[in-house]
Enzyme design. Structure first.
Site, mmCIF file in Angstrom:
data_model
loop_
_atom_site.group_PDB
_atom_site.id
_atom_site.type_symbol
_atom_site.label_atom_id
_atom_site.label_comp_id
_atom_site.label_asym_id
_atom_site.label_seq_id
_atom_site.Cartn_x
_atom_site.Cartn_y
_atom_site.Cartn_z
ATOM 1 N N ASN A 12 83.832 26.403 -10.879
ATOM 2 C CA ASN A 12 83.789 25.064 -10.291
ATOM 3 C C ASN A 12 82.557 24.372 -10.844
ATOM 4 O O ASN A 12 81.445 24.666 -10.433
ATOM 5 C CB ASN A 12 83.711 25.189 -8.761
ATOM 6 C CG ASN A 12 83.478 23.841 -8.087
ATOM 7 O OD1 ASN A 12 83.623 22.790 -8.726
ATOM 8 N ND2 ASN A 12 83.111 23.864 -6.816
ATOM 9 N N LYS A 14 81.663 21.316 -10.601
ATOM 10 C CA LYS A 14 81.138 20.209 -9.780
ATOM 11 C C LYS A 14 80.874 18.999 -10.690
ATOM 12 O O LYS A 14 81.653 18.754 -11.603
ATOM 13 C CB LYS A 14 79.895 20.678 -9.036
ATOM 14 C CG LYS A 14 80.161 22.008 -8.302
ATOM 15 C CD LYS A 14 79.096 22.408 -7.353
ATOM 16 C CE LYS A 14 79.520 23.720 -6.682
ATOM 17 N NZ LYS A 14 78.623 24.127 -5.615
ATOM 18 N N HIS A 100 86.722 21.398 -0.700
ATOM 19 C CA HIS A 100 85.418 22.043 -0.930
ATOM 20 C C HIS A 100 84.414 21.540 0.105
ATOM 21 O O HIS A 100 84.468 20.381 0.519
ATOM 22 C CB HIS A 100 84.932 21.729 -2.351
ATOM 23 C CG HIS A 100 83.732 22.545 -2.738
ATOM 24 N ND1 HIS A 100 82.459 22.198 -2.352
ATOM 25 C CD2 HIS A 100 83.639 23.696 -3.425
ATOM 26 C CE1 HIS A 100 81.617 23.114 -2.815
ATOM 27 N NE2 HIS A 100 82.309 24.033 -3.465
ATOM 28 N N GLU A 102 81.474 20.620 -0.129
ATOM 29 C CA GLU A 102 80.710 19.422 -0.530
ATOM 30 C C GLU A 102 81.527 18.160 -0.279
ATOM 31 O O GLU A 102 80.975 17.110 0.055
ATOM 32 C CB GLU A 102 80.284 19.548 -2.006
ATOM 33 C CG GLU A 102 79.136 20.543 -2.143
ATOM 34 C CD GLU A 102 79.093 21.278 -3.468
ATOM 35 O OE1 GLU A 102 79.707 20.811 -4.451
ATOM 36 O OE2 GLU A 102 78.439 22.350 -3.514
ATOM 37 N N GLU A 172 84.419 30.232 1.221
ATOM 38 C CA GLU A 172 83.095 29.861 0.743
ATOM 39 C C GLU A 172 82.173 29.591 1.925
ATOM 40 O O GLU A 172 82.147 28.462 2.445
ATOM 41 C CB GLU A 172 83.182 28.608 -0.132
ATOM 42 C CG GLU A 172 84.050 28.791 -1.357
ATOM 43 C CD GLU A 172 83.593 27.901 -2.507
ATOM 44 O OE1 GLU A 172 83.342 28.443 -3.577
ATOM 45 O OE2 GLU A 172 83.466 26.683 -2.312
ATOM 46 N N GLY A 178 75.202 27.672 -3.562
ATOM 47 C CA GLY A 178 74.068 27.108 -4.280
ATOM 48 C C GLY A 178 72.720 27.519 -3.723
ATOM 49 O O GLY A 178 71.688 26.972 -4.111
ATOM 50 N N SER A 218 77.186 31.607 -4.378
ATOM 51 C CA SER A 218 76.157 32.384 -5.092
ATOM 52 C C SER A 218 76.701 33.670 -5.711
ATOM 53 O O SER A 218 75.963 34.655 -5.816
ATOM 54 C CB SER A 218 74.952 32.658 -4.179
ATOM 55 O OG SER A 218 74.350 31.443 -3.783
HETATM 56 P P1 PGA Z 1 77.714 28.476 -6.155
HETATM 57 O O1 PGA Z 1 78.881 27.440 -5.778
HETATM 58 O O2 PGA Z 1 78.383 29.612 -6.918
HETATM 59 O O3 PGA Z 1 76.770 27.687 -7.035
HETATM 60 O O4 PGA Z 1 77.098 28.939 -4.893
HETATM 61 C C1 PGA Z 1 80.159 27.893 -5.392
HETATM 62 C C2 PGA Z 1 81.040 26.710 -5.058
HETATM 63 O O5 PGA Z 1 80.539 25.724 -4.505
HETATM 64 O O6 PGA Z 1 82.259 26.728 -5.327
#
Ligand code: PGA
Length: 264
Positions: A12, A14, A100, A102, A172, A178, A218
Site C-alpha cells: 500500500n 499511500k 483503510h 487513514e 490493520e 506506521g 509495521s
Molecule cells: P505500515 O502501513 O506498514 O507503514 O504500518 C500499513 C498500512 O497502512 O496498510
C-alpha cells in the site's frame, strides 16, 4: 498461513510515488520475480491513481497485480475527487483497497460508505481489500473484537457468502500502522482467528475457510516470517516497508518460503 489459501503480499503505497518512481519500481520488481520463476504468492502493488496506468504497463507479463486505493459506490455522477469502480476495471485494475483507517480517520469514511464502495467494487469485478482494525484506546478497553465485528458487519453485511469468499480482508490495528509497533504474532493470530470465526458465524465454514485475511501494521522483513507462521494470517498489507524494492521483495520471498513449507 494455510495451504488451502493463496498467500497475498500487497504494498500500500499511500500518497507516495509518482509515475517515474512507480514505473521504475514495478519494472525492477518484475525483473526480480522473473528470476525467481513461478511463484505461489499473489504480489500486489497499490499506487496513487495517477500512477495506476504506468504500473499496469510495467507489470505487463509479470505476476504483479495492480490495486487502487479507493473507489466510489456510484457508477458516475457529481462526486468531485472520486473514481468509479468500473473506471478502474476499464484500465485493467483487479483489486481495490477499501476502508483503510487513514480514510476512516481523515476522510470521513464510515462502515456504511465502506459497504457501498465494497458492493460497487464487486459489481465491477474488482477484488476488494477491506480494511478493519481497532485504535489503541479500543484495544486497551478490551473492545477489539466488538470493533471488528461492527466493522465487518457494516462492510460485509449485505454480501453473499460467495462474494465474501472472493474478497480479501486486511486486519490493520491502527496503533501499529506506521508506528513501528507491530502486533505480536499472538495478537495478530487472535484477531485473525476472531475474524475467521465471525465469517463462519455469518457466512458459514466454507466462506470462513476461503477468505484471505492479511495483517497490516509495521510489517517488515524482520517480523514477517513470524506473522506468516500464524495459521490465520494469509499475507500482509504493507505500507512503509513496501516502498523500497529490497524490503518488499524480501517480504515476498518470506511468503514464498512459507508457501513452499506448507505445500511440502
Ligand atoms: P505500515 O502501513 O506498514 O507503514 O504500518 C500499513 C498500512 O497502512 O496498510
Amino acid at each position: 498461513m494455510h495451504p488451502g489459501r493463496v498467500p497475498v503480499m500487497a504494498g500500500n503505497w499511500k500518497m507516495h510515488k509518482g509515475i517515474h518512481d512507480t514505473g521504475g519500481f514495478v519494472r525492477e520488481l518484475a525483473a526480480q520475480l522473473k528470476e525467481r520463476g513461478p511463484i505461489a504468492t499473489q504480489v500486489i502493488v497499490a499506487p496513487v491513481f495517477t500512477s495506476l496506468s504506468v504500473a499496469q504497463q510495467a507489470a505487463w507479463g509479470s505476476p504483479i497485480r495492480v490495486a487502487a486505493q479507493n473507489c466510489h459506490w456510484e457508477a458516475a455522477g457529481a462526486f468531485t475527487g472520486e473514481v468509479a469502480a468500473a473506471m478502474l476495471q476499464e484500465i485493467g485494475i483487479g483489486h481495490v483497497i477499501l476502508g483503510h483507517s487513514e480514510r476512516r480517520q481523515h476522510f470521513g469514511e464510515t462502515d456504511a460508505t465502506v459497504a457501498g464502495r465494497t458492493q460497487a467494487a464487486l459489481a465491477a469485478g474488482l477484488v476488494p481489500i477491506v480494511c478493519v482494525g481497532e485504535v489503541l484506546a479500543e484495544r486497551q478497553a478490551g473492545a477489539t473484537e466488538a470493533v471488528l465485528a461492527r466493522q465487518l458487519g457494516g462492510a460485509l453485511g449485505g454480501l453473499s457468502a460467495g462474494q465474501v469468499a472472493g474478497l480479501i480482508i486486511a486486519y490493520e490495528p491502527v496503533w501499529a500502522i506506521g508506528t513501528g509497533q507491530v502486533a505480536t504474532s499472538a495478537q495478530a493470530q487472535a484477531a485473525h482467528a476472531f475474524i475467521r470465526h465471525w465469517l463462519d458465524g455469518r457466512f458459514g465454514p466454507g466462506t470462513a475457510a476461503a477468505t484471505r485475511i492479511l495483517y497490516g501494521g509495521s510489517a517488515k522483513p524482520d517480523n514477517v516470517a513470524e506473522l506468516l507462521d500464524c495459521p490465520d494470517v494469509d499475507g500482509c498489507l504493507i505500507g512503509g516497508a513496501s516502498l523500497r524494492e529490497e524490503s518488499f521483495m524480501a517480504m515476498v520471498d518470506a511468503a514464498e518460503k512459507r508457501a513452499g513449507k506448507n505445500s511440502g
